[in-house]
Write a protein that holds these residues in place. Structure first.
Motif, PDB file in Angstrom:
ATOM      1  N   ASN A 230      50.536  26.725  32.019  1.00 46.67           N
ATOM      2  CA  ASN A 230      51.121  28.050  31.846  1.00 46.67           C
ATOM      3  C   ASN A 230      51.266  28.742  33.184  1.00 46.67           C
ATOM      4  N   LYS A 231      52.285  29.569  33.272  1.00 42.15           N
ATOM      5  CA  LYS A 231      52.480  30.332  34.504  1.00 42.15           C
ATOM      6  C   LYS A 231      51.262  31.195  34.826  1.00 42.15           C
ATOM      7  N   GLU A 232      50.627  31.713  33.795  1.00 44.82           N
ATOM      8  CA  GLU A 232      49.477  32.598  34.004  1.00 44.82           C
ATOM      9  C   GLU A 232      48.303  31.844  34.625  1.00 44.82           C
ATOM     10  N   GLU A 233      48.254  30.552  34.392  1.00 44.43           N
ATOM     11  CA  GLU A 233      47.113  29.771  34.877  1.00 44.43           C
ATOM     12  C   GLU A 233      47.372  29.140  36.234  1.00 44.43           C
ATOM     13  N   LEU A 234      48.627  29.143  36.644  1.00 43.66           N
ATOM     14  CA  LEU A 234      49.032  28.370  37.819  1.00 43.66           C
ATOM     15  C   LEU A 234      48.179  28.658  39.066  1.00 43.66           C
ATOM     16  N   ALA A 235      47.993  29.930  39.387  1.00 44.44           N
ATOM     17  CA  ALA A 235      47.284  30.283  40.627  1.00 44.44           C
ATOM     18  C   ALA A 235      45.849  29.754  40.621  1.00 44.44           C
ATOM     19  N   GLY A 236      45.271  29.644  39.451  1.00 39.04           N
ATOM     20  CA  GLY A 236      43.895  29.157  39.336  1.00 39.04           C
ATOM     21  C   GLY A 236      43.732  27.715  39.778  1.00 39.04           C
ATOM     22  N   TYR A 237      44.851  26.991  39.875  1.00 35.66           N
ATOM     23  CA  TYR A 237      44.794  25.593  40.323  1.00 35.66           C
ATOM     24  C   TYR A 237      45.092  25.451  41.817  1.00 35.66           C
ATOM     25  N   PHE A 238      45.264  26.587  42.483  1.00 38.23           N
ATOM     26  CA  PHE A 238      45.331  26.592  43.952  1.00 38.23           C
ATOM     27  C   PHE A 238      43.941  27.043  44.406  1.00 38.23           C
ATOM     28  N   PRO A 239      43.093  26.115  44.848  1.00 37.95           N
ATOM     29  CA  PRO A 239      41.693  26.475  45.100  1.00 37.95           C
ATOM     30  C   PRO A 239      41.525  27.678  46.019  1.00 37.95           C
ATOM     31  N   GLU A 240      42.386  27.808  47.035  1.00 41.19           N
ATOM     32  CA  GLU A 240      42.228  28.915  47.975  1.00 41.19           C
ATOM     33  C   GLU A 240      42.666  30.240  47.357  1.00 41.19           C
ATOM     34  N   MET A 241      43.414  30.214  46.257  1.00 40.86           N
ATOM     35  CA  MET A 241      43.804  31.464  45.583  1.00 40.86           C
ATOM     36  C   MET A 241      42.768  31.846  44.532  1.00 40.86           C
ATOM     37  N   ARG A 242      42.102  30.836  44.015  1.00 41.31           N
ATOM     38  CA  ARG A 242      41.198  31.042  42.883  1.00 41.31           C
ATOM     39  C   ARG A 242      40.210  32.169  43.135  1.00 41.31           C
ATOM     40  N   SER A 243      39.591  32.151  44.327  1.00 43.38           N
ATOM     41  CA  SER A 243      38.544  33.137  44.606  1.00 43.38           C
ATOM     42  C   SER A 243      39.121  34.541  44.808  1.00 43.38           C
ATOM     43  N   LEU A 244      40.434  34.617  45.075  1.00 43.83           N
ATOM     44  CA  LEU A 244      41.058  35.922  45.287  1.00 43.83           C
ATOM     45  C   LEU A 244      41.394  36.620  43.974  1.00 43.83           C
ATOM     46  N   LEU A 245      41.594  35.827  42.934  1.00 44.98           N
ATOM     47  CA  LEU A 245      42.168  36.357  41.693  1.00 44.98           C
ATOM     48  C   LEU A 245      41.411  37.542  41.092  1.00 44.98           C
ATOM     49  N   PRO A 246      40.071  37.528  41.130  1.00 47.09           N
ATOM     50  CA  PRO A 246      39.359  38.680  40.537  1.00 47.09           C
ATOM     51  C   PRO A 246      39.639  39.988  41.279  1.00 47.09           C
ATOM     52  N   ASN A 247      40.169  39.887  42.505  1.00 42.05           N
ATOM     53  CA  ASN A 247      40.418  41.109  43.281  1.00 42.05           C
ATOM     54  C   ASN A 247      41.797  41.719  43.046  1.00 42.05           C
ATOM     55  N   CYS A 248      42.636  41.049  42.271  1.00 40.09           N
ATOM     56  CA  CYS A 248      43.936  41.637  41.956  1.00 40.09           C
ATOM     57  C   CYS A 248      43.709  42.855  41.056  1.00 40.09           C
ATOM     58  N   LYS A 249      44.541  43.882  41.264  1.00 44.30           N
ATOM     59  CA  LYS A 249      44.363  45.131  40.509  1.00 44.30           C
ATOM     60  C   LYS A 249      44.535  44.894  39.002  1.00 44.30           C
ATOM     61  N   PHE A 250      45.519  44.095  38.655  1.00 45.72           N
ATOM     62  CA  PHE A 250      45.768  43.852  37.231  1.00 45.72           C
ATOM     63  C   PHE A 250      45.224  42.498  36.829  1.00 45.72           C
ATOM     64  N   TYR A 251      44.511  42.449  35.724  1.00 47.63           N
ATOM     65  CA  TYR A 251      43.875  41.189  35.322  1.00 47.63           C
ATOM     66  C   TYR A 251      44.934  40.126  35.011  1.00 47.63           C
ATOM     67  N   ASN A 252      46.130  40.590  34.598  1.00 44.66           N
ATOM     68  CA  ASN A 252      47.188  39.618  34.282  1.00 44.66           C
ATOM     69  C   ASN A 252      48.226  39.507  35.409  1.00 44.66           C
ATOM     70  N   CYS A 253      47.785  39.803  36.621  1.00 45.66           N
ATOM     71  CA  CYS A 253      48.675  39.747  37.789  1.00 45.66           C
ATOM     72  C   CYS A 253      49.233  38.330  37.952  1.00 45.66           C
ATOM     73  N   LEU A 254      50.508  38.249  38.231  1.00 46.98           N
ATOM     74  CA  LEU A 254      51.132  36.932  38.431  1.00 46.98           C
ATOM     75  C   LEU A 254      51.389  36.657  39.916  1.00 46.98           C
ATOM     76  N   HIS A 255      50.988  37.611  40.760  1.00 46.40           N
ATOM     77  CA  HIS A 255      51.023  37.434  42.223  1.00 46.40           C
ATOM     78  C   HIS A 255      52.444  37.265  42.756  1.00 46.40           C
ATOM     79  N   ILE A 256      53.363  37.990  42.118  1.00 47.21           N
ATOM     80  CA  ILE A 256      54.749  37.939  42.578  1.00 47.21           C
ATOM     81  C   ILE A 256      55.064  39.223  43.350  1.00 47.21           C
TER      82      ILE A 256
END
Ligand code: GDP
Ligand code: ZN
Length: 294
Positions: A230-256
């Motif tokens: 899923n597009k929502e899960e994609l960033a989680g499979y980039f290890p260097e992005m994974r640790s950043l994800l909790p810091n996005c303002k929106f929990y469903n941020c797609l990083h676009i």
């Protein structure tokens, strides 16, 4: 064929019950499986399959929902890449890494043919390799011509079961022959499976290395094949992005282009590689037929 603990190879059939147990897979037993056998000389049967530590699957091209297990119990997924002759594009490398993350296989990237690079290109490669080693992927610069990196490659292959992938012509056979001259793989040959396109059966072959360990080769597949995600899960499979994800303002941020996106901030601050983010975008946008095809 099954290999016994003493290295002897024996021909086996598959016991009937497995054919039912794993209905959604077209093959009950895959290359790399640890199996129990029973029977007697000349009529051995596989009666047991140990739980797979990991495996790679390929969906069938039709809509039967069947999948084909290509290989299992892999210690490493090695991608052989080249900066030139032929060019391996970063998006291809990153799709390979993504699939390996999904299948839980540690990645190593071997940059071959470095003898063809001039000084500037060598610097570019070195920076590129740093990007991947920071993520946690092993990287090696190799040349079959000068012998550079071959000891390192031997070291990562030794006593491991390694999937070996990469575009045709990057030097996979040459590298293996350099490490194990007994192997005598054909160099510079396009396999028949390649030429006939995607409707050929995909299969894997296992080659035992003299130094210990095995190479799993998948003729006809350049990478892993398709993976579903899923597009929502994609960033989680980039290890260097994974640790950043909790810091996005929106929990469903797609990083676009969301405000307060930690991934975009890391990109702007130079902590995230633009080529990796570009690969993320290219997979996210599904902008060509090859999305998620590795
Ligand atoms: P494969 O399709 O990935 O198995 O690639 P091959 O091993 O068949 O190699 C393709 C071509 O690249 C052959 O002509 C090889 O001689 C050549 N080649 C392989 N490794 C190197 C290398 O390190 N440097 C250079 N210059 N050529 C190489
Ligand atoms: Zn974000």
């Amino acid at each position: 064929m099954a290999e016994l603990d003493n290295g002897e190879m024996i021909a086996c059939r598959v016991k009937g019950k497995f054919r039912q147990r794993n209905l959604r897979s077209t093959n009950p037993v895959a290359v790399g499986d640890w199996v129990g056998i029973e029977g007697a000389e000349g009529e051995w049967m596989i009666s047991e399959i140990e739980e797979r530590y990991n495996y790679i699957v390929r969906k069938s091209v039709n809509l039967s929902h069947e999948s084909h297990i290509i290989a299992s119990n892999l210690d490493k997924a090695i991608l052989v890449a080249t900066m030139k002759s032929p060019t391996t594009f970063p998006t291809f490398i990153d799709r390979f890494c993504l699939a390996a993350e999904i299948f839980h296989i540690p990645v190593a990237i071997v940059f071959n043919k470095v003898d063809l690079l001039d000084r500037d290109e060598r610097h570019v490669l070195s920076d590129f390799m740093t990007t991947y080693s920071h993520i946690g992927y092993e990287t090696i610069a190799c040349s079959v011509i000068t012998g550079e990196g071959l000891d390192q490659l031997s070291a990562i292959l030794k006593d491991q079961i390694s999937l070996l992938s990469g575009h045709s012509g990057v030097g996979k056979s040459s590298l293996i022959n350099a490490i194990d001259p007994r192997m005598n793989l054909r160099i510079g040959e396009v396999s028949a499976a390649h030429r006939t396109g995607q409707h050929t059966t995909t299969f894997a072959e296992m080659h035992r290395l003299a130094i210990g360990g095995y190479i799993v080769d998948t003729p006809g597949i350049r990478g892993f094949g398709m993976v579903d995600i899923n597009k929502e899960e994609l960033a989680g499979y980039f290890p260097e992005m994974r640790s950043l994800l909790p810091n996005c303002k929106f929990y469903n941020c797609l990083h676009i282009n969301e405000p307060g996106c930690a991934v975009k901030k890391a990109l702007d601050d130079g902590f995230l590689s633009p080529t990796r983010y570009n690969s993320y975008l290219s997979m996210f946008n599904n902008d060509n037929e090859e999305t998620y095809r590795t």
